[in-house]
Design a protein around this motif. Sequence first.
Motif, PDB file in Angstrom:
ATOM      1  N   SER A 179      -8.514   2.700  -6.985  1.00  7.41           N
ATOM      2  CA  SER A 179      -8.675   3.993  -6.315  1.00  7.41           C
ATOM      3  C   SER A 179      -7.365   4.782  -6.360  1.00  7.41           C
ATOM      4  CB  SER A 179      -8.857   3.831  -4.592  1.00  7.41           C
ATOM      5  OG  SER A 179      -7.672   3.030  -4.110  1.00  7.41           O
ATOM      6  N   GLU A 180      -7.383   6.146  -5.835  1.00  7.28           N
ATOM      7  CA  GLU A 180      -6.193   6.887  -6.408  1.00  7.28           C
ATOM      8  C   GLU A 180      -4.928   6.445  -5.716  1.00  7.28           C
ATOM      9  OE1 GLU A 180      -4.008   9.889  -7.893  1.00  7.28           O
ATOM     10  OE2 GLU A 180      -6.169   9.274  -8.551  1.00  7.28           O
ATOM     11  N   LEU A 181      -5.176   5.865  -4.280  1.00  7.20           N
ATOM     12  CA  LEU A 181      -4.126   5.327  -3.684  1.00  7.20           C
ATOM     13  C   LEU A 181      -3.563   4.290  -4.184  1.00  7.20           C
ATOM     14  CD1 LEU A 181      -5.292   5.804   0.157  1.00  7.20           C
ATOM     15  CD2 LEU A 181      -3.568   7.124  -1.131  1.00  7.20           C
ATOM     16  N   GLN A 182      -4.213   3.394  -4.843  1.00  9.62           N
ATOM     17  CA  GLN A 182      -3.811   2.472  -5.646  1.00  9.62           C
ATOM     18  C   GLN A 182      -3.037   2.679  -6.825  1.00  9.62           C
ATOM     19  OE1 GLN A 182      -7.582   0.171  -5.897  1.00  9.62           O
ATOM     20  NE2 GLN A 182      -6.819  -1.620  -4.566  1.00  9.62           N
ATOM     21  N   VAL A 183      -3.420   3.534  -7.644  1.00  6.14           N
ATOM     22  CA  VAL A 183      -2.822   4.030  -8.718  1.00  6.14           C
ATOM     23  C   VAL A 183      -1.482   4.835  -8.254  1.00  6.14           C
ATOM     24  CG1 VAL A 183      -2.588   6.269 -10.282  1.00  6.14           C
ATOM     25  CG2 VAL A 183      -4.648   4.542 -10.162  1.00  6.14           C
ATOM     26  N   GLU A 184      -1.229   5.454  -7.222  1.00  6.09           N
ATOM     27  CA  GLU A 184      -0.110   6.434  -6.602  1.00  6.09           C
ATOM     28  C   GLU A 184       0.902   5.047  -6.138  1.00  6.09           C
ATOM     29  OE1 GLU A 184      -1.161   8.708  -3.446  1.00  6.09           O
ATOM     30  OE2 GLU A 184      -1.785  10.307  -4.727  1.00  6.09           O
ATOM     31  N   SER A 185       0.425   3.995  -5.634  1.00  9.61           N
ATOM     32  CA  SER A 185       1.559   2.944  -5.369  1.00  9.61           C
ATOM     33  C   SER A 185       2.244   2.408  -6.643  1.00  9.61           C
ATOM     34  CB  SER A 185       0.717   1.810  -4.760  1.00  9.61           C
ATOM     35  OG  SER A 185       0.149   1.027  -5.546  1.00  9.61           O
ATOM     36  N   PHE A 186       1.521   2.630  -7.902  1.00 10.49           N
ATOM     37  CA  PHE A 186       2.305   2.382  -8.978  1.00 10.49           C
ATOM     38  C   PHE A 186       3.360   3.312  -9.499  1.00 10.49           C
ATOM     39  CE2 PHE A 186      -1.155  -0.611  -9.291  1.00 10.49           C
ATOM     40  CZ  PHE A 186      -0.742  -1.681 -10.213  1.00 10.49           C
ATOM     41  N   LEU A 187       2.833   4.521  -9.384  1.00 10.57           N
ATOM     42  CA  LEU A 187       3.632   5.667  -9.992  1.00 10.57           C
ATOM     43  C   LEU A 187       4.714   5.890  -8.844  1.00 10.57           C
ATOM     44  CD1 LEU A 187       0.892   8.520 -10.561  1.00 10.57           C
ATOM     45  CD2 LEU A 187       2.127   7.027 -12.280  1.00 10.57           C
ATOM     46  N   ARG A 188       4.720   5.495  -7.615  1.00  8.87           N
ATOM     47  CA  ARG A 188       6.033   5.637  -6.688  1.00  8.87           C
ATOM     48  C   ARG A 188       7.171   4.520  -7.003  1.00  8.87           C
ATOM     49  NH1 ARG A 188       1.797   6.971  -2.550  1.00  8.87           N
ATOM     50  NH2 ARG A 188       2.351   8.859  -1.846  1.00  8.87           N
ATOM     51  N   ARG A 189       6.415   3.621  -7.702  1.00 10.79           N
ATOM     52  CA  ARG A 189       7.706   2.370  -8.182  1.00 10.79           C
ATOM     53  C   ARG A 189       8.229   2.411  -9.610  1.00 10.79           C
ATOM     54  NH1 ARG A 189       7.885  -2.656  -6.067  1.00 10.79           N
ATOM     55  NH2 ARG A 189       7.331  -3.610  -8.078  1.00 10.79           N
ATOM     56  N   PRO A 214     -13.100   4.606  -3.114  1.00  6.47           N
ATOM     57  CA  PRO A 214     -13.444   3.244  -2.694  1.00  6.47           C
ATOM     58  C   PRO A 214     -15.040   3.280  -2.154  1.00  6.47           C
ATOM     59  CG  PRO A 214     -11.425   3.956  -1.914  1.00  6.47           C
ATOM     60  CD  PRO A 214     -11.976   5.161  -2.666  1.00  6.47           C
ATOM     61  N   GLN A 215     -15.349   4.584  -1.736  1.00  2.00           N
ATOM     62  CA  GLN A 215     -16.784   4.519  -1.134  1.00  2.00           C
ATOM     63  C   GLN A 215     -18.048   4.420  -2.330  1.00  2.00           C
ATOM     64  OE1 GLN A 215     -17.179   8.258   0.920  1.00  2.00           O
ATOM     65  NE2 GLN A 215     -17.413   9.299  -0.891  1.00  2.00           N
ATOM     66  N   GLY A 220      -1.127  11.551 -21.055  1.00  2.00           N
ATOM     67  CA  GLY A 220      -1.883  10.685 -20.096  1.00  2.00           C
ATOM     68  C   GLY A 220      -0.560  10.203 -19.028  1.00  2.00           C
ATOM     69  N   ILE A 221      -0.911   9.859 -17.743  1.00  2.00           N
ATOM     70  CA  ILE A 221      -0.201   9.250 -16.868  1.00  2.00           C
ATOM     71  C   ILE A 221      -0.648   7.957 -16.130  1.00  2.00           C
ATOM     72  CG2 ILE A 221      -0.690  11.024 -15.077  1.00  2.00           C
ATOM     73  CD1 ILE A 221       2.428  11.079 -14.476  1.00  2.00           C
ATOM     74  N   ALA A 222      -1.800   8.044 -15.774  1.00  2.00           N
ATOM     75  CA  ALA A 222      -2.345   6.756 -14.862  1.00  2.00           C
ATOM     76  C   ALA A 222      -3.995   6.949 -15.253  1.00  2.00           C
ATOM     77  CB  ALA A 222      -2.188   7.153 -13.576  1.00  2.00           C
ATOM     78  N   PRO A 223      -4.607   5.698 -15.034  1.00  2.00           N
ATOM     79  CA  PRO A 223      -5.746   5.350 -14.995  1.00  2.00           C
ATOM     80  C   PRO A 223      -6.758   6.152 -14.477  1.00  2.00           C
ATOM     81  CG  PRO A 223      -4.675   3.387 -14.445  1.00  2.00           C
ATOM     82  CD  PRO A 223      -3.831   4.548 -14.297  1.00  2.00           C
TER      83      PRO A 223
END
Length: 284
Positions: free
Chosen positions: A216-226, A137-138, A129-132
Amino acid sequence: MNKTPVTEELRFEVNGHQIAAKCWGDRCATPVLALHGWLDNAATFNRLAPQLRGIRLIALDLMGHGYSDHRPASMPYYIWDNVMDVLGVADQLGLEQVSLIGHSMGASIASLIAGAFPERINKLVLIEGIAPLVTDPQDTAEQMAVAIKKRIRLQGRVQKAYSDYESAVKARMNGRWPVDSEAAKWLVERGLEQRTGGYYWRSDANLMLPSVMRMSELQVESFLRRVVAATLLILGENGIPQSDRRISLVRNIRTERLAGGHHLHLEEQAAGLIATLINEFNLD
């Protein structure tokens, strides 16, 4: 000859509720928090923990699982609520920084913590696992509608009972992600209780409901980048496929693929290989 690691049970009072934990290792060793997968419990680390060296592994029963409290009946289970729970445990242990080991859902929680609070996390070990899970969004409105309708429909439904302990073990062995009989017994022992009418899962039945809201995927990506912590990602060849893009967003990550399924940390051979990787990764 290696001595059998010391094990004990701990209880933490976090945000007004109790979180249970099973621990392995010397009390003076470096504490490492371990987070299990959905509908599992702290016993998911029974095979791996005794093989880890130089650390004190503290495996939590996440809220709604094992011996920990359930969330209030009116409160849905959101994966991000576990972030505050885990940090609360770390605070009670006096840990300004801590390393995390997570399996499946537990791995996703670990990534959220490491992304939101990079200064609090030393190292990460993510297993299968790596992220939820995410929702486009739609589709958010439809996701909420489906979840709430199902929640209303299932209110007051009587929980299913097993007539005997062995039936529960067999059911766990043959679940969506099968485990062997020994692993099933460990999970059932911590996850089952006998009440009038038979044997029941301790886990909150509301965990089975679909999420009212997801990121959303973009929100998850914001965590991984940090995430700045050194990260060891361990995947099973027959496990759940993970996104190459998500993996690429974690700046300091090493990926290892081993023979095994989604619960490879509970498979005898794979658990030994995982322990070797973690010991070399040096969490202490």
